[in-house]
Design a protein around this motif. Structure first.
Motif, PDB file in Angstrom:
ATOM      1  N   GLY A  90       0.795  -1.224   0.000  1.00  0.00           N
ATOM      2  CA  GLY A  90       0.000   0.000   0.000  1.00  0.00           C
ATOM      3  C   GLY A  90       0.822   1.266   0.000  1.00  0.00           C
ATOM      4  N   SER A  91       2.124   1.147  -0.230  1.00  0.00           N
ATOM      5  CA  SER A  91       2.973   2.345  -0.234  1.00  0.00           C
ATOM      6  C   SER A  91       2.952   3.006  -1.605  1.00  0.00           C
ATOM      7  N   THR A  92       3.099   4.318  -1.604  1.00  0.00           N
ATOM      8  CA  THR A  92       3.192   5.028  -2.885  1.00  0.00           C
ATOM      9  C   THR A  92       4.598   4.907  -3.469  1.00  0.00           C
ATOM     10  N   ASP A  93       5.530   4.354  -2.696  1.00  0.00           N
ATOM     11  CA  ASP A  93       6.844   4.006  -3.264  1.00  0.00           C
ATOM     12  C   ASP A  93       6.674   2.825  -4.226  1.00  0.00           C
TER      13      ASP A  93
ATOM     14  N   HIS B 296       0.114  -7.943   4.067  1.00  0.00           N
ATOM     15  CA  HIS B 296      -0.980  -7.123   4.596  1.00  0.00           C
ATOM     16  C   HIS B 296      -1.378  -6.002   3.638  1.00  0.00           C
ATOM     17  N   LEU B 297      -2.628  -5.622   3.704  1.00  0.00           N
ATOM     18  CA  LEU B 297      -3.068  -4.409   3.008  1.00  0.00           C
ATOM     19  C   LEU B 297      -2.606  -3.236   3.886  1.00  0.00           C
ATOM     20  N   CYS B 298      -1.397  -2.803   3.648  1.00  0.00           N
ATOM     21  CA  CYS B 298      -0.825  -1.740   4.477  1.00  0.00           C
ATOM     22  C   CYS B 298       0.383  -1.149   3.763  1.00  0.00           C
ATOM     23  N   TRP B 299       0.974  -0.160   4.364  1.00  0.00           N
ATOM     24  CA  TRP B 299       2.272   0.327   3.911  1.00  0.00           C
ATOM     25  C   TRP B 299       3.171   0.424   5.127  1.00  0.00           C
ATOM     26  N   THR B 300       4.456   0.259   4.908  1.00  0.00           N
ATOM     27  CA  THR B 300       5.398   0.307   6.042  1.00  0.00           C
ATOM     28  C   THR B 300       6.245   1.572   6.002  1.00  0.00           C
TER      29      THR B 300
ATOM     30  N   VAL C  29      -3.937   2.238   5.191  1.00  0.00           N
ATOM     31  CA  VAL C  29      -3.992   2.790   3.837  1.00  0.00           C
ATOM     32  C   VAL C  29      -5.218   3.694   3.727  1.00  0.00           C
ATOM     33  N   VAL C  30      -5.076   4.800   3.036  1.00  0.00           N
ATOM     34  CA  VAL C  30      -6.253   5.600   2.725  1.00  0.00           C
ATOM     35  C   VAL C  30      -7.063   4.793   1.707  1.00  0.00           C
ATOM     36  N   LEU C  31      -8.353   4.710   1.938  1.00  0.00           N
ATOM     37  CA  LEU C  31      -9.183   3.819   1.113  1.00  0.00           C
ATOM     38  C   LEU C  31     -10.041   4.658   0.167  1.00  0.00           C
ATOM     39  N   ASN C  32      -9.529   4.879  -1.026  1.00  0.00           N
ATOM     40  CA  ASN C  32     -10.291   5.631  -2.028  1.00  0.00           C
ATOM     41  C   ASN C  32      -9.927   5.124  -3.431  1.00  0.00           C
ATOM     42  N   GLU C  33     -10.472   5.745  -4.432  1.00  0.00           N
ATOM     43  CA  GLU C  33     -10.252   5.236  -5.795  1.00  0.00           C
ATOM     44  C   GLU C  33      -8.791   5.326  -6.219  1.00  0.00           C
ATOM     45  N   GLU C  34      -8.136   6.413  -5.790  1.00  0.00           N
ATOM     46  CA  GLU C  34      -6.732   6.598  -6.167  1.00  0.00           C
ATOM     47  C   GLU C  34      -5.861   5.464  -5.591  1.00  0.00           C
ATOM     48  N   SER C  35      -6.065   5.163  -4.312  1.00  0.00           N
ATOM     49  CA  SER C  35      -5.245   4.117  -3.685  1.00  0.00           C
ATOM     50  C   SER C  35      -5.611   2.740  -4.231  1.00  0.00           C
ATOM     51  N   LEU C  36      -6.905   2.531  -4.507  1.00  0.00           N
ATOM     52  CA  LEU C  36      -7.338   1.245  -5.047  1.00  0.00           C
ATOM     53  C   LEU C  36      -6.648   0.962  -6.386  1.00  0.00           C
ATOM     54  N   LYS C  37      -6.570   2.004  -7.208  1.00  0.00           N
ATOM     55  CA  LYS C  37      -5.961   1.842  -8.526  1.00  0.00           C
ATOM     56  C   LYS C  37      -4.476   1.487  -8.377  1.00  0.00           C
ATOM     57  N   LEU C  38      -3.795   2.227  -7.514  1.00  0.00           N
ATOM     58  CA  LEU C  38      -2.359   1.987  -7.356  1.00  0.00           C
ATOM     59  C   LEU C  38      -2.087   0.611  -6.730  1.00  0.00           C
ATOM     60  N   ILE C  39      -2.882   0.272  -5.723  1.00  0.00           N
ATOM     61  CA  ILE C  39      -2.651  -1.000  -5.023  1.00  0.00           C
ATOM     62  C   ILE C  39      -2.969  -2.194  -5.926  1.00  0.00           C
TER      63      ILE C  39
ATOM     64  N   GLN D 261      -9.366  11.081   6.581  1.00  0.00           N
ATOM     65  CA  GLN D 261     -10.457  11.920   6.076  1.00  0.00           C
ATOM     66  C   GLN D 261     -10.730  11.612   4.607  1.00  0.00           C
ATOM     67  N   GLN D 262      -9.661  11.251   3.908  1.00  0.00           N
ATOM     68  CA  GLN D 262      -9.770  11.066   2.457  1.00  0.00           C
ATOM     69  C   GLN D 262     -10.288   9.677   2.071  1.00  0.00           C
ATOM     70  N   SER D 263     -10.544   8.827   3.069  1.00  0.00           N
ATOM     71  CA  SER D 263     -11.073   7.490   2.759  1.00  0.00           C
ATOM     72  C   SER D 263     -12.543   7.599   2.378  1.00  0.00           C
ATOM     73  N   THR D 264     -12.888   6.992   1.255  1.00  0.00           N
ATOM     74  CA  THR D 264     -14.279   7.077   0.783  1.00  0.00           C
ATOM     75  C   THR D 264     -14.914   5.695   0.607  1.00  0.00           C
ATOM     76  N   ILE D 265     -14.100   4.662   0.774  1.00  0.00           N
ATOM     77  CA  ILE D 265     -14.600   3.298   0.554  1.00  0.00           C
ATOM     78  C   ILE D 265     -14.425   2.509   1.857  1.00  0.00           C
ATOM     79  N   PRO D 266     -15.474   1.839   2.343  1.00  0.00           N
ATOM     80  CA  PRO D 266     -15.299   0.996   3.539  1.00  0.00           C
ATOM     81  C   PRO D 266     -14.254  -0.092   3.255  1.00  0.00           C
ATOM     82  N   GLU D 267     -13.532  -0.500   4.290  1.00  0.00           N
ATOM     83  CA  GLU D 267     -12.430  -1.442   4.073  1.00  0.00           C
ATOM     84  C   GLU D 267     -12.898  -2.751   3.440  1.00  0.00           C
ATOM     85  N   TRP D 268     -14.037  -3.272   3.909  1.00  0.00           N
ATOM     86  CA  TRP D 268     -14.508  -4.560   3.356  1.00  0.00           C
ATOM     87  C   TRP D 268     -14.775  -4.440   1.868  1.00  0.00           C
ATOM     88  N   GLN D 269     -15.281  -3.240   1.466  1.00  0.00           N
ATOM     89  CA  GLN D 269     -15.604  -3.041   0.053  1.00  0.00           C
ATOM     90  C   GLN D 269     -14.312  -2.862  -0.765  1.00  0.00           C
TER      91      GLN D 269
END
Lengths: 310, 276
Positions: free
Chosen positions: A72-75, A100-104, A117-127, A154-162
């Motif tokens: 889940g890292s942007t690196d 894990h669904l995470c970043w270190t 991880v921030v849970l939104n469309e941008e992170s979903l695409k990258l992950i 604050q920027q999370s827009t998607i529930p984790e399960w989804q």
């Protein structure tokens, strides 16, 4: 990928392999269905940990569970890490590889924590892009675990399960459902753990984790240092029913007791496999006055001093 | 309303990368800020700042635990409180860049050297030298524990031919300004040692059947084994000392016989041929 998530076997009830139990396992060959290793403890080892693992892997099914992939890292992905992970997999032939669904960390740093991880469309695409890269490189499905979390962005827009569901749909990866983490995260972030488990793509759940935690009143810390609490057993019961039963593993990483104590705790799972509705559980919550470390990792640093001969 | 909308827009404008960089800086270099609400949601139980503080507390506590596990003797020598002060500064100055915790203390000796209190003084105190030597030694112990090597050793006895005796593959010799290895052994055996005086010391750290062994040596033994490690030939090593350092052949042979008995017992050797 040569293998799909649906082809992965149900291994039964397993335990996290810890250095404290090496001698017991080698001497007694206990009746445990399988062991899960922390990949990073063995992937660079040319010493005793690896020597012991090779012997255990001859007798038990092994699953590799990592904490440093930082999917889940942007690196960018660390391909040197992945190369070592793949080399270990070639050597010990694990049933699957999870992380894990995470970043270190980012900017090449490593916090050695499983950060949310921030849970939104941008992170979903990258992950999902990175999951596909990993799966292509490892030539097997990647299994990802829901982490224990202590904040929501604050920027999370998607529930984790989804988010996990979309991730599976997009990449065909598998899920490692940590039932204790669902409980911990739901308390800390105020979501409904039952809705969470109900919403997951159950057929893609390859494995479940159970563990103990520490309740601090206004938050819960995922400590892996005590028995599983009743509300987590209750969630396990629900998850067992919804998945139709799947490989289940107990993690115990802090104040690690004797092997037999861990094993007995694991076997309690059998009492919760009879259906969610049929269970009667009286929630038992003990609140602690002192806080200890979340996601403990000191067990991952070999206590070399214990291994000396004079 | 406008202020709320502005705050909401500000929050949603943060990119994935910005969010992660913000959070990481809050862990590694926590400073008072007033933008917690821009990134983290409050709940009915905790404020945004309190949610973040759970990660902040765990970050440092977790890595402190690992540093103590990697440097038990140094932690004993400095005392836990002072050790943790150094560890905190170290982790701030040298945040981990490795996927493995095994590398966490990699630069600790360098850091102690850079921050020694008498760094700019003409006359140096000796205790920082001990701490630095001890830190470097402890990190090496961790590395050697996991060193890759074939440990399929053949048993060696007094009957093993000398030309077949070889040092075990994981065999490292150290010379220290202080009795570092003795101090280390006292700590790991829970014998609560006091800080040692300066005194040159020699030791060998070896691994046999994946178990580490740490043995004290005297000066001659250290140089003898250094040469033996280089040549892997007992005959050549003896000849070197006789021809280059004018050792009396009989006297050296007499010493060697005693060393051999002890070192065979301590597992210094493997054999190139199977016993009949």
């Amino acid at each position: 990928m040569k293998q799909t998530v649906q082809q992965l076997p149900d291994l039964g009830l397993g335990l996290g392999l810890r250095g404290e139990h090496f001698n017991h396992i080698l001497e007694h060959t206990p009746k445990v269905d399988w062991f899960e290793i922390i990949s990073e403890n063995f992937m660079d080892s040319g010493g005793r940990p690896r020597y012991v693992l090779d012997q255990i892997a001859e007798k038990y099914p092994i699953v590799m569970h990592g904490v440093s992939m930082s999917i889940g890292s942007t690196d960018d992905l660390n391909f040197e890490y992945l190369k070592r992970l793949k080399n270990l997999a070639k050597a010990i032939n694990p049933k699957w590889i999870s992380d894990h669904l995470c970043w270190t960390g980012v900017l090449s740093l490593n916090s050695h924590d499983l950060l949310p991880v921030v849970l939104n469309e941008e992170s979903l695409k990258l992950i999902t892009t990175k999951i596909k890269q990993v799966q292509d490189y490892l030539e097997r499905p990647l299994i990802l675990e829901n982490p224990s979390t202590y904040l929501t962005f604050q920027q999370s827009t998607i529930p984790e399960w989804q988010f996990l569901k979309y991730m599976v749909e997009e990449t065909n990866c598998g899920l490692l459902l940590d039932v204790n983490n669902v409980y911990v995260s739901s308390f800390n972030n105020e979501f409904d753990p039952i809705e969470y488990i109900e919403g997951l793509p159950h057929k893609s759940i390859v494995q479940m984790h159970l563990a103990g935690h520490q309740h601090n009143g206004d938050h819960i810390i995922d400590t892996h240092d005590s028995p599983v609490v009743d509300p987590v057993w209750e969630l396990f019961s629900l998850a067992w029913e919804r998945t139709g039963g799947t490989s289940t593993l107990l993690e115990w990483d802090g104040n690690i007791p004797d092997f037999n104590v861990c094993h007995a705790e694991l076997l309690k799972a059998k009492n919760y496999m009879n259906g969610f509705e049929k269970q009667f559980v009286t929630p038992r919550v003990t609140v602690s006055e002192t806080e200890i470390v979340s996601n403990p990792v000191d067990f991952m640093v070999t206590n070399v001093a214990k291994d000396f001969v004079e | 309303m406008d202020i709320k909308r502005d705050a909401s827009r500000k929050a949603t404008q943060k990119s994935f990368a910005q969010i992660q960089q913000w959070m990481q800086s809050q862990l590694i270099n926590p400073q008072f800020r007033n933008d917690y609400e821009d990134f983290v949601k409050s709940t009915s139980k905790l404020s945004a700042k309190q949610h973040l503080q759970i990660y902040q507390r765990s970050y440092i506590a977790r890595l402190r635990d690992c540093m103590i596990a990697q440097f038990p003797a140094l932690s004993h020598a400095l005392g836990k409180e002072l050790f943790l002060e150094f560890a905190d500064l170290y982790l701030h100055q040298y945040p981990s860049k490795s996927y493995t915790l095994g590398d966490l203390g990699q630069h600790f000796g360098t850091f102690l050297e850079e921050t020694r209190p008498d760094k700019d003084a003409e006359v140096k105190e000796s205790w920082p030298d001990f701490m630095i030597e001890l830190a470097n030694f402890e990190f090496l112990v961790n590395i050697i524990f996991d060193e890759k090597a074939d440990e399929n050793h053949q048993k060696t006895t007094l009957e093993t031919k000398e030309e077949d005796l070889k040092l075990v593959p994981v065999f490292h010799l150290y010379k220290h300004q202080f009795p570092v290895s003795l101090y280390y052994k006292e700590v790991v055996n829970d014998r609560n040692p006091t800080l040692p005086f300066e005194a040159e010391s020699y030791c060998v750290l070896l691994r046999r059947k994946y178990r580490l062994g740490l043995f004290e040596l005297n000066r001659v033994q250290y140089y003898f084994l250094t040469k033996l490690k280089e040549t892997q030939s007992i005959y050549k090593t003896k000849q070197f000392f006789i021809t280059q350092h004018n050792f009396d052949a009989n006297e050296l042979e007499s010493h060697w016989k005693q060393w051999k008995v002890k070192w065979l017992e301590e597992g210094f050797f493997t054999s190139t041929s199977r016993l009949m």
